[in-house]
Design an enzyme around this catalytic site. Structure first.
Site, PDB file in Angstrom:
ATOM      1  N   CYS A 171       0.849  -1.191   0.000  1.00 19.63           N
ATOM      2  CA  CYS A 171       0.000   0.000   0.000  1.00 19.63           C
ATOM      3  C   CYS A 171       0.893   1.252   0.000  1.00 19.63           C
ATOM      4  CB  CYS A 171      -0.960  -0.060   1.188  1.00 19.63           C
ATOM      5  SG  CYS A 171      -2.219   1.235   1.192  1.00 19.63           S
ATOM      6  N   ASP A 228      -8.766  -2.673  -7.990  1.00 21.84           N
ATOM      7  CA  ASP A 228      -8.370  -1.656  -7.012  1.00 21.84           C
ATOM      8  C   ASP A 228      -8.965  -0.323  -7.439  1.00 21.84           C
ATOM      9  OD1 ASP A 228      -7.048   0.229  -5.400  1.00 21.84           O
ATOM     10  OD2 ASP A 228      -5.207  -0.956  -5.343  1.00 21.84           O
ATOM     11  N   HIS A 260      -7.657  -3.765  -3.829  1.00 22.41           N
ATOM     12  CA  HIS A 260      -6.528  -3.238  -3.068  1.00 22.41           C
ATOM     13  C   HIS A 260      -6.349  -4.096  -1.809  1.00 22.41           C
ATOM     14  CE1 HIS A 260      -3.666  -0.110  -1.982  1.00 22.41           C
ATOM     15  NE2 HIS A 260      -4.130  -0.176  -0.760  1.00 22.41           N
TER      16      HIS A 260
END
Length: 292
Positions: A171, A228, A260
């Protein structure tokens, strides 16, 4: 205390405040709705040295987590860059998984100067009050400190080999993986898991991953989810194309149905099949490029 040079040449003064976090959080982050600790992967520490460590850095000592094979020796180093939620049990587990594969893995708590992520439950507040206030120059310097710690101190007799240095992040840590691979010429291979490549810039975070793509100093593998909603695949492909046009090695693996955070096994976003495939690709990438 010396100044730090930002990614755009801007001189930044390191924070002079005391470290807010002097030790790591126990367990998992409190900030993820629907987190399922019972379903998370738990890698044991049998055959490893693993635990919290102290990393000398600008202005004090960073808490961090490290894991390495228990047999005394030197092992290739992988820097593990956290999500926005801190070095909690999931990040620690990733370090132990890497150690089982023969690495000295270390995850410094990069936000220790700014906020106590162990007590924060609101994602918006984490981004506003911690992440947005973290200078990129400090982040890069702290990762340099973690790499130096691995090769000079290590954990209980297990030391890092200073030559084969790898970096991986998740991330926000994926975004920082791009930046670190453009910063440190000692990096031999980088793997970014769903790291944002665009976004707003600020004086203390002056460049995006896409901005530094042409400056990568190591081959980079990007692992992304086609579902995502926060990271358009077209943006990632454009960053990769920019890097390749500059003669850099970038490979992308986009999993069409993955959201994600597909490797975060403590979250509802976890997708076991693609997480396992991505992990295998990461290990193969490291070995193919001299890390391990």
């Amino acid at each position: 205390m010396s100044a730090l040079l930002g990614l755009d040449g801007l001189v930044l003064q390191p924070p002079r405040r005391a470290f807010v976090m002097t030790s790591l959080m126990a367990g998992f982050t409190l900030a993820v709705p629907g987190a399922a600790e019972a379903a998370a992967i738990h890698t044991d520490s049998a055959g490893l040295h693993a635990g919290e460590v102290r990393i000398p850095a600008t202005g004090g000592t960073l808490p961090g987590y490290a894991a390495a094979p228990a047999a005394p020796g030197r092992y290739p180093v992988v820097l593990v860059i956290e999500e926005i939620f801190g070095v909690h049990e999931h990040i620690k587990d990733l370090c132990r998984r890497l150690a089982k594969a023969g690495y000295l893995a270390v995850a410094p708590e990069l936000y220790a100067r700014i906020g106590d992520l162990s007590t924060m439950t609101d994602v918006g507040a984490i981004i506003r009050d911690v992440i947005s206030k973290a200078p990129d120059a400090q982040m890069l310097a702290d990762l340099d400190s973690a790499a130096a710690w691995a090769s000079t101190t290590g954990i209980e007799g297990s030391l890092g080999d200073p030559a084969p240095l790898g970096v991986t992040g998740f991330c926000r840590g994926g975004r920082n993986t791009w930046l670190y691979a453009a910063h440190n010429p000692a990096v031999k291979a980088a793997v970014a898991w769903y790291g944002p490549v665009g976004g707003a810039t600020t004086p203390i975070q002056p460049r995006t991953a896409a901005d530094v793509a042409a400056e990568l100093k190591a081959p980079l593998l990007g692992l992304y989810g086609g579902a995502d909603t926060g990271i358009p695949v077209a943006d990632v492909e454009a960053a990769a194309a920019k890097a390749r046009a500059a003669g850099k090695t970038v490979e992308l693996r986009v999993y069409p149905e993955a959201p994600h955070g597909f490797n975060a096994d403590y979250r509802p976003s976890y997708r076991e099949d693609v997480a396992k495939d991505g992990w295998a690709r990461m290990l193969a990438w490291f070995k193919a490029h001299g890390v391990g």
